[in-house]
Design a protein around this motif. Sequence first.
Motif, short mmCIF file in Angstrom:
data_model
loop_
_atom_site.label_atom_id
_atom_site.label_comp_id
_atom_site.label_asym_id
_atom_site.label_seq_id
_atom_site.Cartn_x
_atom_site.Cartn_y
_atom_site.Cartn_z
N PRO A 5 38.41 54.31 -98.24
CA PRO A 5 37.48 55.42 -97.49
C PRO A 5 36.23 54.99 -97.49
N GLY A 6 35.62 53.87 -98.04
CA GLY A 6 34.19 53.78 -98.23
C GLY A 6 33.60 54.85 -99.13
N ASP A 7 32.94 55.72 -98.64
CA ASP A 7 32.30 56.55 -99.46
C ASP A 7 33.47 57.78 -99.43
N ALA A 8 34.02 57.70 -100.57
CA ALA A 8 35.15 58.70 -100.87
C ALA A 8 34.79 60.03 -100.65
N ASN A 9 33.58 60.82 -101.31
CA ASN A 9 32.95 61.90 -101.26
C ASN A 9 32.94 62.57 -99.69
N VAL A 10 32.28 61.57 -98.71
CA VAL A 10 32.03 61.65 -97.35
C VAL A 10 33.58 62.08 -96.71
N GLU A 36 47.11 56.49 -103.99
CA GLU A 36 47.76 57.77 -103.97
C GLU A 36 47.16 58.98 -104.17
N VAL A 37 46.44 58.98 -105.19
CA VAL A 37 45.70 59.94 -105.64
C VAL A 37 44.64 60.44 -104.64
N PHE A 38 44.20 59.59 -103.98
CA PHE A 38 43.01 59.93 -103.11
C PHE A 38 43.86 60.42 -101.79
N LEU A 39 44.68 59.69 -101.27
CA LEU A 39 45.53 60.21 -100.19
C LEU A 39 46.06 61.55 -100.31
N ARG A 40 46.26 61.94 -101.24
CA ARG A 40 47.16 63.27 -101.46
C ARG A 40 45.94 64.22 -101.52
N LYS A 41 44.55 63.66 -101.70
CA LYS A 41 43.79 64.89 -101.76
C LYS A 41 43.25 65.13 -100.34
N ILE A 42 43.40 64.10 -99.22
CA ILE A 42 42.88 64.37 -97.92
C ILE A 42 43.84 65.04 -97.01
N VAL A 43 45.39 64.69 -97.39
CA VAL A 43 46.36 65.39 -96.67
C VAL A 43 46.32 67.13 -96.51
N SER A 44 46.87 67.49 -95.58
CA SER A 44 46.93 68.93 -95.55
C SER A 44 47.68 69.77 -96.57
N ASP A 48 52.63 66.10 -96.60
CA ASP A 48 52.04 65.51 -95.45
C ASP A 48 51.62 64.17 -95.98
N TYR A 49 51.90 63.65 -97.35
CA TYR A 49 51.63 62.28 -97.86
C TYR A 49 53.19 61.64 -97.71
#
Length: 75
Positions: A5-10, A36-44, A48-49
């Motif tokens: 993600p580069g900058d995860a917070n952004v 996987e933890v990060f991707l699960r945070k961004i999905v709706s 959706d993961y």
Amino acid sequence: ADGDPGDANVTLANAERIKAKGARIIAIGVGSGVDEVFLRKIVSTEDDYHFVNESFQLNETFLNIATELSSQIRR
């Protein structure tokens, strides 16, 4: 994207902004290096993961997602 993600917070803030506007975010992780933890945070939603071990499995995953999305449109 490559999954970094580069900058995860952004990235998280952008994902939340996009979801707040009504868009649906779906993510597919490929291979052992997936965050996987990060991707699960961004999905709706939790559903959706998606994950595949090898890129050749993507075709089936795309078909499954397309089938799910098209069935929701018909409702």
